[in-house]
Motif scaffolding. Structure first.
Motif, mmCIF file in Angstrom:
data_model
loop_
_atom_site.group_PDB
_atom_site.id
_atom_site.type_symbol
_atom_site.label_atom_id
_atom_site.label_comp_id
_atom_site.label_asym_id
_atom_site.label_seq_id
_atom_site.Cartn_x
_atom_site.Cartn_y
_atom_site.Cartn_z
ATOM 1 N N ILE A 94 24.871 -28.487 -44.881
ATOM 2 C CA ILE A 94 26.330 -28.525 -44.987
ATOM 3 C C ILE A 94 26.968 -27.408 -44.161
ATOM 4 N N LEU A 95 26.335 -26.234 -44.169
ATOM 5 C CA LEU A 95 26.885 -25.095 -43.430
ATOM 6 C C LEU A 95 26.755 -25.275 -41.917
ATOM 7 N N LEU A 96 25.638 -25.855 -41.465
ATOM 8 C CA LEU A 96 25.362 -25.916 -40.042
ATOM 9 C C LEU A 96 25.901 -27.167 -39.359
ATOM 10 N N THR A 97 26.030 -28.263 -40.098
ATOM 11 C CA THR A 97 26.447 -29.530 -39.471
ATOM 12 C C THR A 97 27.784 -29.432 -38.750
ATOM 13 N N PRO A 98 28.835 -28.817 -39.345
ATOM 14 C CA PRO A 98 30.110 -28.741 -38.613
ATOM 15 C C PRO A 98 29.991 -28.013 -37.277
ATOM 16 N N PHE A 99 29.181 -26.957 -37.224
ATOM 17 C CA PHE A 99 29.038 -26.202 -35.981
ATOM 18 C C PHE A 99 28.220 -26.983 -34.951
ATOM 19 N N ALA A 100 27.221 -27.720 -35.427
ATOM 20 C CA ALA A 100 26.457 -28.554 -34.500
ATOM 21 C C ALA A 100 27.349 -29.640 -33.911
ATOM 22 N N LEU A 101 28.170 -30.260 -34.765
ATOM 23 C CA LEU A 101 29.094 -31.295 -34.272
ATOM 24 C C LEU A 101 30.115 -30.701 -33.319
ATOM 25 N N ALA A 102 30.602 -29.493 -33.625
ATOM 26 C CA ALA A 102 31.574 -28.842 -32.732
ATOM 27 C C ALA A 102 30.955 -28.572 -31.365
ATOM 28 N N SER A 103 29.684 -28.177 -31.342
ATOM 29 C CA SER A 103 29.002 -27.937 -30.056
ATOM 30 C C SER A 103 28.886 -29.224 -29.261
ATOM 31 N N LEU A 104 28.539 -30.322 -29.941
ATOM 32 C CA LEU A 104 28.410 -31.609 -29.250
ATOM 33 C C LEU A 104 29.762 -32.095 -28.741
ATOM 34 N N VAL A 105 30.799 -31.931 -29.560
ATOM 35 C CA VAL A 105 32.142 -32.346 -29.127
ATOM 36 C C VAL A 105 32.586 -31.522 -27.925
ATOM 37 N N GLY A 106 32.351 -30.196 -27.982
ATOM 38 C CA GLY A 106 32.693 -29.357 -26.838
ATOM 39 C C GLY A 106 31.937 -29.762 -25.594
ATOM 40 N N LEU A 107 30.667 -30.135 -25.760
ATOM 41 C CA LEU A 107 29.866 -30.565 -24.618
ATOM 42 C C LEU A 107 30.445 -31.823 -23.992
ATOM 43 N N VAL A 108 30.883 -32.754 -24.842
ATOM 44 C CA VAL A 108 31.443 -34.013 -24.326
ATOM 45 C C VAL A 108 32.800 -33.769 -23.664
ATOM 46 N N VAL A 109 33.658 -32.983 -24.318
ATOM 47 C CA VAL A 109 35.012 -32.767 -23.807
ATOM 48 C C VAL A 109 35.007 -31.960 -22.514
ATOM 49 N N PHE A 158 25.622 -28.263 -16.974
ATOM 50 C CA PHE A 158 26.889 -28.179 -17.703
ATOM 51 C C PHE A 158 27.693 -26.930 -17.359
ATOM 52 N N VAL A 159 27.112 -25.747 -17.558
ATOM 53 C CA VAL A 159 27.894 -24.511 -17.462
ATOM 54 C C VAL A 159 28.440 -24.295 -16.051
ATOM 55 N N LEU A 160 27.565 -24.292 -15.061
ATOM 56 C CA LEU A 160 28.011 -23.978 -13.700
ATOM 57 C C LEU A 160 29.011 -25.015 -13.169
ATOM 58 N N PRO A 161 28.713 -26.328 -13.248
ATOM 59 C CA PRO A 161 29.700 -27.306 -12.741
ATOM 60 C C PRO A 161 31.023 -27.278 -13.511
ATOM 61 N N ALA A 162 30.974 -27.045 -14.833
ATOM 62 C CA ALA A 162 32.213 -27.038 -15.614
ATOM 63 C C ALA A 162 33.120 -25.885 -15.201
ATOM 64 N N ILE A 163 32.535 -24.706 -14.976
ATOM 65 C CA ILE A 163 33.341 -23.557 -14.558
ATOM 66 C C ILE A 163 33.891 -23.771 -13.152
ATOM 67 N N VAL A 191 33.430 -22.793 -22.302
ATOM 68 C CA VAL A 191 32.189 -23.356 -21.765
ATOM 69 C C VAL A 191 30.995 -22.531 -22.230
ATOM 70 N N GLY A 192 31.110 -21.195 -22.184
ATOM 71 C CA GLY A 192 30.016 -20.329 -22.602
ATOM 72 C C GLY A 192 29.695 -20.470 -24.079
ATOM 73 N N ILE A 193 30.728 -20.549 -24.923
ATOM 74 C CA ILE A 193 30.506 -20.706 -26.363
ATOM 75 C C ILE A 193 29.854 -22.052 -26.662
ATOM 76 N N THR A 194 30.328 -23.097 -26.008
ATOM 77 C CA THR A 194 29.735 -24.428 -26.209
ATOM 78 C C THR A 194 28.286 -24.441 -25.770
ATOM 79 N N ALA A 195 28.000 -23.866 -24.602
ATOM 80 C CA ALA A 195 26.629 -23.828 -24.104
ATOM 81 C C ALA A 195 25.728 -23.033 -25.032
#
Length: 377
Positions: free
Chosen positions: A7-22, A160-165, A174-178
């Motif tokens: 329960i504690l980790l799922t929201p952060f994992a989903l946030a990372s995936l959403v950030g990766l997609v966006v 992801f990181v280099l092309p996004a920047i 980008v750094g936080i998501t990565a």
């Protein structure tokens, strides 16, 4: 307890995936200013020292190189070009595999080329192969998982990181998501899905959040712009405004992640093994024993972090030491000050990771590890 961790980790994992997609880079990369030079490989077949031009007596000496081109429009042909014999230029010799910069002129003219560097592909590939074999020989299947996790980390940075920047996304986001994607992927891929790994992930996440907050606070307080020599060159190449402070913060967060993983996994494993060896230990005893182990670990880890940054910045430190200005001016310069902030903030995060992760691991271990639970190797 496993459900609570999920329960504690799922929201952060989903946030990372959403950030990766966006934030994931799409479309063509923006045009950047180019020097118009094309790298071409070749091999030095002859070298002769002498004046840089005919009739130049007592002037600057140069090294005249005959290079057989191995690629490009004149592949297989020989060209002659000169390299100034200066302290800042490499020393080339017969048999060296070199890289030349081709300016687009006459392919067979030596004036169209400039020898700029050595070819290093094969030595680097060989070293990587030796490293992989050493890891697999010692850690076996877990070593293979660790190498796969390393591949994921490199893939996130390159894809992801280099092309996004480059495409103009906010470097800090980008750094936080990565960092989030790498943290979840690497820890679970290397150590498996378990309460132990989830505890290490949670400890890493808390410590990483502390590092991010301190980095933002002290970079603003110290008026760090992030505009060191390399970043200024990047801004010139991109030809547009870049959030250089955000780029600095992203580098601090991503750079601290690897060392944090080491500390949090070690602390979690230590607590788990202590509980398995003596199931009568309660939360307080596990925490106290784990922190005693962590003190030695964090002391060596902090020194490692400081020495790693000092080693990377050694030429800059040498230049600053002979520049004739005071120590205060040297330490307060942009290049040195940002390394100080990077090192000290990362070290604070390492120190905090020990009690935080140990406390979390002790809370989980007393509920997960019982006398009947087999020890894991």
């Amino acid at each position: 307890m496993r459900q609570l961790l999920a329960i504690l980790l799922t929201p952060f994992a989903l946030a990372s995936l959403v950030g990766l997609v966006v934030l994931f880079p799409t479309g063509d990369a923006p045009a950047v200013s180019s020097s118009g030079l094309t790298p071409v490989d070749g091999t030095v077949t002859a070298a002769q020292a002498g004046p840089c031009s005919e009739g130049d007596v007592g002037g600057t000496d140069c090294l005249t190189l005959t290079v057989q081109l191995t690629e490009g429009a004149a592949a297989g042909s020989d060209i002659r070009t000169t390299v100034p014999l200066e302290p800042s230029t490499p020393r080339f010799a017969v048999g060296d595999d070199v890289v030349l910069a081709y300016n687009g002129g006459e392919p067979l003219s030596g004036q169209s080329y400039q020898v700029v560097d050595f070819q290093r592909g094969f030595p680097l590939v060989l070293l990587a192969a030796v490293f992989a074999m050493a890891v697999i020989a010692l850690a076996r299947w877990k070593g293979l998982s660790a190498l796969a996790a390393l591949g994921v980390s490199i893939g996130v940075l390159v894809v992801f990181v280099l092309p996004a920047i480059v495409r103009g996304e906010n470097p800090l986001l980008v750094g936080i998501t990565a960092a989030g994607v790498i943290m979840f992927a690497v820890l679970y891929l290397t150590h498996g899905f378990s309460a132990r790994t989830s505890t290490a992930v949670l400890g890493t996440m808390v410590s990483l959040a502390l590092i991010g907050a301190l980095s933002a606070l002290f970079s603003a307080f110290a008026a760090l712009t992030g505009l060191d020599e390399e970043t200024a060159t990047l801004v010139g190449v991109l030809g547009r405004e870049v959030d250089t402070r955000g780029l600095l913060l992203a580098g601090i967060v991503i750079g601290a992640l690897g060392v944090l993983d080491d500390v949090t996994v070690t602390q979690t494993s230590a607590v788990w093994e202590l509980r398995a060896a003596n199931p009568s230990l309660g939360w307080r005893e596990l925490y106290a024993a784990g922190v005693r182990i962590g003190r030695d670990h964090v002391a060596s880890a902090v020194n490692t972090l400081v020495m790693a940054y000092a080693g990377a910045a050694l030429p800059l430190l040498l230049y600053s030491s002979v520049s004739g200005v005071g120590a205060g001016a040297i330490l307060g310069s942009q290049d040195i000050a940002q390394e100080i902030v990077r090192t000290l903030v990362g070290s604070i995060g390492l120190v905090a990771a020990v009690p935080v992760t140990t406390a979390l691991a002790a809370l989980v271990a007393v509920r997960e590890v019982s006398p009947a639970t087999p020890r894991t190797g």
